[in-house]
Design a protein around this motif. Sequence first.
Motif, PDB file in Angstrom:
ATOM      1  N   GLY A  88       0.837  -1.177   0.133  1.00  0.00           N
ATOM      2  CA  GLY A  88       0.145   0.157   0.004  1.00  0.00           C
ATOM      3  C   GLY A  88       0.738   1.043  -0.125  1.00  0.00           C
ATOM      4  O   GLY A  88       0.578   2.310  -0.843  1.00  0.00           O
ATOM      5  N   ILE A  89       1.688   1.387   0.782  1.00  0.00           N
ATOM      6  CA  ILE A  89       2.801   2.460   0.794  1.00  0.00           C
ATOM      7  C   ILE A  89       3.407   2.656  -0.556  1.00  0.00           C
ATOM      8  O   ILE A  89       3.535   3.654  -1.158  1.00  0.00           O
ATOM      9  CB  ILE A  89       3.793   2.258   2.134  1.00  0.00           C
ATOM     10  N   LEU A 117       1.176   4.322  -2.828  1.00  0.00           N
ATOM     11  CA  LEU A 117       1.149   5.635  -2.674  1.00  0.00           C
ATOM     12  C   LEU A 117       2.383   6.383  -3.242  1.00  0.00           C
ATOM     13  O   LEU A 117       2.060   7.514  -3.906  1.00  0.00           O
ATOM     14  CB  LEU A 117       1.056   5.728  -1.083  1.00  0.00           C
ATOM     15  N   SER A 129       1.629   6.623  -6.728  1.00  0.00           N
ATOM     16  CA  SER A 129       0.431   7.601  -6.967  1.00  0.00           C
ATOM     17  C   SER A 129       0.953   9.036  -7.022  1.00  0.00           C
ATOM     18  O   SER A 129       0.640  10.037  -7.816  1.00  0.00           O
ATOM     19  CB  SER A 129      -0.570   7.302  -5.895  1.00  0.00           C
ATOM     20  N   ILE A 130       1.692   9.206  -6.273  1.00  0.00           N
ATOM     21  CA  ILE A 130       2.481  10.518  -6.178  1.00  0.00           C
ATOM     22  C   ILE A 130       3.003  11.046  -7.445  1.00  0.00           C
ATOM     23  O   ILE A 130       2.959  12.001  -7.821  1.00  0.00           O
ATOM     24  CB  ILE A 130       3.352  10.824  -4.713  1.00  0.00           C
ATOM     25  N   ASN A 186       7.087  14.236  -0.430  1.00  0.00           N
ATOM     26  CA  ASN A 186       6.289  13.123   0.030  1.00  0.00           C
ATOM     27  C   ASN A 186       6.768  11.592  -0.349  1.00  0.00           C
ATOM     28  O   ASN A 186       6.587  10.986   0.491  1.00  0.00           O
ATOM     29  CB  ASN A 186       4.729  13.276  -0.705  1.00  0.00           C
ATOM     30  N   SER A 187       7.397  11.572  -1.303  1.00  0.00           N
ATOM     31  CA  SER A 187       7.781  10.363  -1.844  1.00  0.00           C
ATOM     32  C   SER A 187       9.002  10.046  -0.913  1.00  0.00           C
ATOM     33  O   SER A 187       9.091   8.969  -0.516  1.00  0.00           O
ATOM     34  CB  SER A 187       8.524  10.458  -3.402  1.00  0.00           C
ATOM     35  N   LEU A 213       7.750   8.588   2.379  1.00  0.00           N
ATOM     36  CA  LEU A 213       6.976   7.347   2.193  1.00  0.00           C
ATOM     37  C   LEU A 213       8.050   6.221   1.949  1.00  0.00           C
ATOM     38  O   LEU A 213       7.823   5.328   2.452  1.00  0.00           O
ATOM     39  CB  LEU A 213       5.858   7.464   0.995  1.00  0.00           C
TER      40      LEU A 213
END
Length: 114
Positions: free
Chosen positions: A20-21, A24, A27-28, A45-46, A49
């Motif tokens: 899931g991470i 994400l 997705s970013i 953000n990357s 994460l």
Amino acid sequence: MIVKKFFKILSIEFSDLEEGIDALVGSISERYKDHEITEHIMLENSSLLKRELTDMLLIHTKIMELSEIDYPSLEKASIAVIDLIYSFEGIPGAVHTYMEGRVKKVLRYMDEVC
């Protein structure tokens, strides 16, 4: 036997959390390509994460090194796992929260099914 199942299901849950991470992070990158976020936001953000993912993988590995034969009950095994999760200092607090949440999810599942 129940403690062995706990560790197996927990490993699956941790792998799901890690995937899931990772999703994400992807997705970013997509949001940046679609000009929905700036490069600065994407990188920030990357990075966070990816750091959380690295920490999760490390903790997951250490938890899987625990031996179910060392725990006479599900309760003792779950306490040991949660203690181990929180023994890692200097990592984002969200990692502790996410992983403890998965432990509790497995315990609820086992309480209902086993």
